[in-house]
Design a protein around this motif. Structure first.
Motif, mmCIF file in Angstrom:
data_model
loop_
_atom_site.group_PDB
_atom_site.id
_atom_site.type_symbol
_atom_site.label_atom_id
_atom_site.label_comp_id
_atom_site.label_asym_id
_atom_site.label_seq_id
_atom_site.Cartn_x
_atom_site.Cartn_y
_atom_site.Cartn_z
ATOM 1 N N VAL A 184 0.856 -1.188 0.000
ATOM 2 C CA VAL A 184 0.000 0.000 0.000
ATOM 3 C C VAL A 184 0.890 1.235 0.000
ATOM 4 O O VAL A 184 1.600 1.506 0.970
ATOM 5 C CB VAL A 184 -0.937 0.016 1.224
ATOM 6 N N LEU A 185 0.866 1.975 -1.101
ATOM 7 C CA LEU A 185 1.688 3.182 -1.209
ATOM 8 C C LEU A 185 1.120 4.306 -0.355
ATOM 9 O O LEU A 185 1.848 4.963 0.396
ATOM 10 C CB LEU A 185 1.762 3.628 -2.673
ATOM 11 N N MET A 186 -0.181 4.544 -0.470
ATOM 12 C CA MET A 186 -0.832 5.609 0.285
ATOM 13 C C MET A 186 -2.242 5.177 0.661
ATOM 14 O O MET A 186 -3.020 4.810 -0.216
ATOM 15 C CB MET A 186 -0.944 6.896 -0.563
ATOM 16 N N ASP A 187 -2.550 5.206 1.930
ATOM 17 C CA ASP A 187 -3.915 4.967 2.388
ATOM 18 C C ASP A 187 -4.363 6.226 3.119
ATOM 19 O O ASP A 187 -3.979 6.465 4.263
ATOM 20 C CB ASP A 187 -3.963 3.745 3.308
ATOM 21 N N TYR A 188 -5.153 7.044 2.417
ATOM 22 C CA TYR A 188 -5.591 8.319 2.973
ATOM 23 C C TYR A 188 -6.953 8.218 3.670
ATOM 24 O O TYR A 188 -7.513 9.240 4.064
ATOM 25 C CB TYR A 188 -5.673 9.381 1.865
ATOM 26 N N ARG A 189 -7.489 7.014 3.828
ATOM 27 C CA ARG A 189 -8.773 6.888 4.522
ATOM 28 C C ARG A 189 -8.630 7.438 5.951
ATOM 29 O O ARG A 189 -7.646 7.163 6.641
ATOM 30 C CB ARG A 189 -9.215 5.426 4.535
ATOM 31 N N SER A 190 -9.613 8.219 6.355
ATOM 32 C CA SER A 190 -9.475 8.970 7.614
ATOM 33 C C SER A 190 -10.670 8.806 8.537
ATOM 34 O O SER A 190 -10.918 9.662 9.392
ATOM 35 C CB SER A 190 -9.275 10.462 7.301
ATOM 36 N N ASP A 191 -11.411 7.699 8.379
ATOM 37 C CA ASP A 191 -12.584 7.515 9.228
ATOM 38 C C ASP A 191 -12.213 7.277 10.685
ATOM 39 O O ASP A 191 -13.090 7.281 11.554
ATOM 40 C CB ASP A 191 -13.442 6.358 8.696
ATOM 41 N N HIS A 192 -10.938 7.071 10.980
ATOM 42 C CA HIS A 192 -10.495 6.858 12.357
ATOM 43 C C HIS A 192 -10.183 8.170 13.079
ATOM 44 O O HIS A 192 -9.898 8.164 14.269
ATOM 45 C CB HIS A 192 -9.239 5.983 12.370
ATOM 46 N N LEU A 193 -10.249 9.293 12.378
ATOM 47 C CA LEU A 193 -9.878 10.581 12.958
ATOM 48 C C LEU A 193 -11.095 11.355 13.457
ATOM 49 O O LEU A 193 -12.195 11.211 12.917
ATOM 50 C CB LEU A 193 -9.127 11.423 11.921
ATOM 51 N N SER A 194 -10.865 12.202 14.447
ATOM 52 C CA SER A 194 -11.917 13.098 14.920
ATOM 53 C C SER A 194 -12.074 14.256 13.937
ATOM 54 O O SER A 194 -11.227 14.480 13.065
ATOM 55 C CB SER A 194 -11.548 13.647 16.300
ATOM 56 N N GLU A 195 -13.151 15.009 14.077
ATOM 57 C CA GLU A 195 -13.365 16.166 13.201
ATOM 58 C C GLU A 195 -12.234 17.173 13.362
ATOM 59 O O GLU A 195 -11.783 17.781 12.388
ATOM 60 C CB GLU A 195 -14.714 16.819 13.516
ATOM 61 N N ALA A 196 -11.773 17.366 14.596
ATOM 62 C CA ALA A 196 -10.669 18.314 14.825
ATOM 63 C C ALA A 196 -9.401 17.835 14.122
ATOM 64 O O ALA A 196 -8.672 18.630 13.510
ATOM 65 C CB ALA A 196 -10.419 18.476 16.320
ATOM 66 N N GLN A 197 -9.122 16.541 14.177
ATOM 67 C CA GLN A 197 -7.925 16.012 13.530
ATOM 68 C C GLN A 197 -7.993 16.140 12.014
ATOM 69 O O GLN A 197 -6.980 16.352 11.353
ATOM 70 C CB GLN A 197 -7.745 14.538 13.910
ATOM 71 N N ARG A 198 -9.210 16.057 11.470
ATOM 72 C CA ARG A 198 -9.338 16.171 10.012
ATOM 73 C C ARG A 198 -9.080 17.583 9.516
ATOM 74 O O ARG A 198 -8.876 17.794 8.320
ATOM 75 C CB ARG A 198 -10.738 15.717 9.576
ATOM 76 N N ARG A 199 -9.111 18.537 10.403
ATOM 77 C CA ARG A 199 -8.789 19.914 10.019
ATOM 78 C C ARG A 199 -7.287 20.173 10.104
ATOM 79 O O ARG A 199 -6.814 21.226 9.696
ATOM 80 C CB ARG A 199 -9.554 20.898 10.905
ATOM 81 N N GLU A 200 -6.553 19.230 10.671
ATOM 82 C CA GLU A 200 -5.101 19.348 10.740
ATOM 83 C C GLU A 200 -4.489 18.776 9.453
ATOM 84 O O GLU A 200 -5.158 18.047 8.715
ATOM 85 C CB GLU A 200 -4.584 18.581 11.959
ATOM 86 N N PRO A 201 -3.233 19.094 9.165
ATOM 87 C CA PRO A 201 -2.601 18.520 7.964
ATOM 88 C C PRO A 201 -2.683 16.997 7.986
ATOM 89 O O PRO A 201 -2.481 16.370 9.026
ATOM 90 C CB PRO A 201 -1.150 19.013 8.071
ATOM 91 N N PRO A 202 -3.002 16.399 6.852
ATOM 92 C CA PRO A 202 -3.299 14.962 6.812
ATOM 93 C C PRO A 202 -2.053 14.082 6.849
ATOM 94 O O PRO A 202 -0.935 14.526 6.570
ATOM 95 C CB PRO A 202 -4.027 14.802 5.476
ATOM 96 N N THR A 203 -2.279 12.834 7.200
ATOM 97 C CA THR A 203 -1.245 11.802 7.132
ATOM 98 C C THR A 203 -1.846 10.579 6.445
ATOM 99 O O THR A 203 -3.059 10.474 6.301
ATOM 100 C CB THR A 203 -0.739 11.417 8.533
ATOM 101 N N PHE A 204 -0.991 9.665 6.022
ATOM 102 C CA PHE A 204 -1.471 8.481 5.322
ATOM 103 C C PHE A 204 -0.682 7.264 5.780
ATOM 104 O O PHE A 204 0.396 7.378 6.375
ATOM 105 C CB PHE A 204 -1.357 8.656 3.801
ATOM 106 N N LEU A 205 -1.229 6.098 5.491
ATOM 107 C CA LEU A 205 -0.571 4.846 5.831
ATOM 108 C C LEU A 205 0.216 4.338 4.627
ATOM 109 O O LEU A 205 -0.253 4.361 3.496
ATOM 110 C CB LEU A 205 -1.602 3.789 6.230
#
Length: 417
Positions: A184-205
């Motif tokens: 997996v090169l990039m997994d940008y799925r973010s359903d594990h994050l809170s709303e506040a975290q989603r407003r922060e710069p993103p990370t991926f797996l």
């Protein structure tokens, strides 16, 4: 005082071994200075697209290779959002010991001093290197391949340097964190994050199946200044696993990475040459460098070997020949284009980044591959960037032209649960 050698290489990592081996293969008298034993294991993993390694005929240096290579650019939580994008090209992980051994064997005869460099002094024809042990070595040319943090290479100050940070675990998990046999090169799925975290710069797996029940799983950020803190990455990593009901049953190795993505090019008039991270060779769009070392090392070594034949050339003139071979105008302009693009992406929020990468990997395979490996000639590179812009939806075009929306926060707030 006559020089000890023609070329003195500083450093003991991949860049140093690469350029020392290439020079040695051309009959140049080379020595090196490294703070640690040359055969000390390298701590970090090095990935590469298999076709990039095929270009230089070194596919045998791969320890792992995957044909099932995918990314996820949806938000997650629904079947449609969890859909994977197949890349259709093999990805590999270097056998670090084999890569190290390959270069050491090609550098057979090179004398390495285990010491720490304190000061460089250019004396016209030669350069003196003073070490912590009290030893002084002289060479017609010094090549600093000791990494991006070297104090011996001058470069312009263009503001904060953005770092790509990652925290990862090599270990065993229950259940497996990704499908068996998959990369997996990039997994940008973010359903594990809170709303506040989603407003922060993103990370991926970034993750891969290493076989025998062992996986390498890493939470990664794109470039940010300052880089994403490790505790934030570690928390997001754990949240991602928790959301999917995955437990770590054995930690074999923890990995912490932070490397510069937009380091300015060095002052290419200075009388000391650089290679690798010290020469800003990290690809601003991908963070990769080993492929560039393998492709560009031979050309620089050849230029230096030819220049050394002229005994009238001193350190400054020899360094100039090396800089011209390493950073011809074509590569300088391509680097500037990549830096411009990186500057735009650094401000993108999670949704915009997901849209960007979904659009980018919809390009023809040879175009996105050439972009990520920096193997496209300048006119073709510009054409790919224009094609990407033409394919992009309106909100992505706006971001590419104007930068991040005004509401996007450029830095992380305090980590939130």
């Amino acid at each position: 005082m006559p020089p000890n050698v023609d070329v003195l290489v500083l450093g003991g990592g991949p860049a140093a071994l690469c350029i020392a081996s290439e020079l040695n293969q051309r009959g140049v008298a080379v020595a090196g200075i490294a703070p640690d034993p040359l055969d000390a294991p390298w701590p970090n993993t090095y990935g590469i697209w298999a076709d990039e390694l095929k270009m230089v005929g070194l596919e045998q240096l791969l320890e792992h290779r995957w044909s099932d290579t995918v990314s996820y650019f949806g938000a997650g939580g629904t079947t449609a959002q969890d859909q994977s994008y197949g890349h259709g090209i093999d990805y590999g992980l270097f056998d670090r010991a084999a890569l190290q051994r390959y270069w050491l064997e090609r550098a057979d005869g090179v004398v390495w001093h285990q010491d720490t460099v304190q000061r460089l002094e250019v004396n016209g024809a030669t350069t003196s290197v003073s070490c912590a042990s009290g030893a002084t070595l002289q060479a017609r040319l010094v090549i600093d391949a000791s990494g991006s943090r070297t104090p011996h290479i001058r470069r312009p100050d263009q503001g904060p340097v953005a770092g790509q940070a990652a925290y990862g675990v090599v270990g065993r998990f229950s259940p497996p964190p990704i499908d068996a046999g998959r990369f997996v090169l990039m997994d940008y799925r973010s359903d594990h994050l809170s709303e506040a975290q989603r407003r922060e710069p993103p990370t991926f797996l970034y993750a891969m199946d290493l076989g025998d029940g062992v996986f390498f799983v890493e939470e990664t950020s794109l470039a940010l200044a300052p880089g994403v803190p490790y505790d934030v990455l570690k928390q997001r990593f754990q949240q991602r696993l928790d959301q999917r009901g995955v437990l770590i049953t054995e930690v074999i190795h923890e990995e912490f990475c932070l490397f510069p993505m937009n380091l300015p090019l060095p002052d290419r008039s200075q009388p000391v040459l650089a290679f690798g991270g010290a020469a800003s060779m990290v690809h601003p769009a991908s963070g990769y460098m080993v492929g560039a070392l393998l492709r560009r090392g031979p050309d620089m070594a050849e230029a230096i070997a030819q220049a050394l034949v002229n005994p009238a050339l001193g350190s400054a003139a020899l360094a100039q020949r090396g800089w011209q071979a390493l950073w011809p105008i074509e590569l300088v302009l391509r680097h500037q284009l990549y830096q411009f693009g990186l500057g735009r992406l650094m401000g993108f929020n999670e949704a915009l980044l997901r849209t960007h990468f979904a659009t980018f990997f919809a390009l023809p395979r040879e175009e996105w591959f050439g972009f990520l490996t920096n193997t496209l000639p300048l006119p073709r590179l510009m054409g790919v960037m224009l094609r990407l812009f033409a394919m992009a939806p309106w909100e992505l075009r706006r971001g590419l032209v104007l930068g991040a929306p005004a509401t996007q926060s450029p830095t992380f707030a305090q980590s939130s649960g």
